[in-house]
Design a protein around this motif. Structure first.
Motif, PDB file in Angstrom:
ATOM      1  N   LEU A  70      -3.611   6.624   4.375  1.00 21.58           N
ATOM      2  CA  LEU A  70      -2.657   7.274   3.479  1.00 21.58           C
ATOM      3  C   LEU A  70      -2.679   8.793   3.627  1.00 21.58           C
ATOM      4  N   THR A  71      -3.818   9.354   4.041  1.00 25.63           N
ATOM      5  CA  THR A  71      -3.866  10.791   4.301  1.00 25.63           C
ATOM      6  C   THR A  71      -2.960  11.140   5.478  1.00 25.63           C
ATOM      7  N   SER A  87      -7.246   7.197  15.815  1.00 29.37           N
ATOM      8  CA  SER A  87      -6.457   8.147  15.032  1.00 29.37           C
ATOM      9  C   SER A  87      -6.350   9.493  15.746  1.00 29.37           C
ATOM     10  N   MET A  88      -7.452   9.946  16.340  1.00 28.91           N
ATOM     11  CA  MET A  88      -7.442  11.215  17.050  1.00 28.91           C
ATOM     12  C   MET A  88      -6.489  11.166  18.247  1.00 28.91           C
ATOM     13  N   SER A 137      -5.360  18.885   5.789  1.00 31.45           N
ATOM     14  CA  SER A 137      -4.194  18.038   6.035  1.00 31.45           C
ATOM     15  C   SER A 137      -3.028  18.885   6.534  1.00 31.45           C
ATOM     16  N   ASN A 138      -2.362  18.405   7.589  1.00 29.88           N
ATOM     17  CA  ASN A 138      -1.200  19.084   8.159  1.00 29.88           C
ATOM     18  C   ASN A 138      -1.558  20.441   8.772  1.00 29.88           C
ATOM     19  N   SER A 170       0.825  -1.204   0.000  1.00 26.44           N
ATOM     20  CA  SER A 170       0.000   0.000   0.000  1.00 26.44           C
ATOM     21  C   SER A 170       0.863   1.259   0.000  1.00 26.44           C
ATOM     22  N   ILE A 171       1.905   1.266   0.833  1.00 22.59           N
ATOM     23  CA  ILE A 171       2.807   2.424   0.909  1.00 22.59           C
ATOM     24  C   ILE A 171       3.575   2.584  -0.396  1.00 22.59           C
ATOM     25  N   ALA A 172       4.063   1.473  -0.947  1.00 21.48           N
ATOM     26  CA  ALA A 172       4.827   1.535  -2.195  1.00 21.48           C
ATOM     27  C   ALA A 172       3.978   2.078  -3.343  1.00 21.48           C
ATOM     28  N   ASN A 173       2.709   1.698  -3.391  1.00 21.79           N
ATOM     29  CA  ASN A 173       1.816   2.182  -4.445  1.00 21.79           C
ATOM     30  C   ASN A 173       1.496   3.662  -4.288  1.00 21.79           C
ATOM     31  N   HIS A 174       1.529   4.140  -3.033  1.00 20.69           N
ATOM     32  CA  HIS A 174       1.195   5.539  -2.767  1.00 20.69           C
ATOM     33  C   HIS A 174       2.400   6.462  -2.909  1.00 20.69           C
TER      34      HIS A 174
END
Length: 254
Positions: free
Chosen positions: A113-114, A233-234, A190-191, A24-28
């Motif tokens: 991924l976000t 996540s929070m 984001s960020n 998943s990481i490699a594709n992103h």
């Protein structure tokens, strides 16, 4: 397996994770032209051997601490002062370990991924702190009046609420409705200091007074429900700013 690094790339990334997560990481990763996958492994001991055979440490390492526990390795301690360490786990309680290892970030598995995008920004910032300043602290929305735009500053916003096909942006003494989706806002926020705590809510972290069980309490005494799918996540996002004793026996509240 160690991949050959390109001289054009600025940041090398090594991933110690389950094969599905690595894929998943490699594709992103192609969305981040300044990062290259330097290698990956699902065995921390083999990963350490591969990393030490190189002339230098990778710029960043994504490390699943649950794998380290299974292989009884002290890999996080060995890496923490040599690379930008990113800790991952299925349990939000492992954010305590990320804090102790001085990791640049903690990610809940399966990896969002976000959130990975935000983490890679932190890696960039660690290397080039001047070049990667905080993004603009304001934005514009279209008002109900045709052709009119309203400037909103992040520090003035308490929370954002989804309302069918539009959102309501709540300030201390006023609110604005605009034709946007929560997905669009998630990309824009984001960020920034805004956290997604529910399918219907973003909150401004700077306006949080406390977190009590399944509720976020804002400084204006508003209680907002935390969605079950967003809680881990929070908490992981809040945890780097959470002061906690390093003594044993203390666990992170859920």
């Amino acid at each position: 397996m160690i991949h050959q690094l390109s001289k054009k790339e600025t940041f090398s990334l090594y991933v110690i994770e389950e094969s599905a997560t690595v894929k998943s990481i490699a594709n992103h990763l192609p969305q981040h032209a300044d990062f290259i996958l330097a290698g990956s492994q699902n065995n921390p001991n083999i990963a350490l051997e591969e990393i030490l055979r190189k002339n230098r440490f990778p710029d960043a390492v994504i490390l699943n601490v649950e794998m380290c526990a299974g292989h009884q390795t002290n890999l996080p301690e060995l890496l923490t002062n040599h690379t930008s360490l990113i800790i991952t786990s299925r349990s939000a309680e492992d954010a305590v370990q990320a804090f102790n290892y001085k990791a640049v970030d903690f990610l809940i598995n399966p990896t969002d991924l976000t959130h990975l995008d935000r983490t890679l920004d932190k890696v960039r910032c660690c290397k080039y702190p001047v070049a990667f300043k905080d993004p603009a602290r304001h934005f514009y929305i279209q008002s109900e009046a045709k052709g009119k735009m309203i400037r909103l500053h992040h520090d003035d916003i308490f929370h954002v609420e989804a309302c069918q096909n539009y959102v309501t942006i709540h300030l201390e003494k006023s609110k604005y409705m605009t034709y946007l989706t929560m997905k669009e806002l998630e990309e824009k926020f984001s960020n920034t200091s805004f956290l997604r705590i529910h399918k219907s809510y973003f909150v401004n972290e700077s306006k949080i007074h406390s977190v009590d069980g399944d509720y976020v309490i804002l400084e204006n005494n508003l209680f907002l429900k935390i969605g079950a799918n967003y809680k881990d996540s929070m908490l992981a996002t809040l945890h780097p700013n959470f002061f906690i004793s390093k003594r044993g026996g203390l666990r992170m509240a859920k």
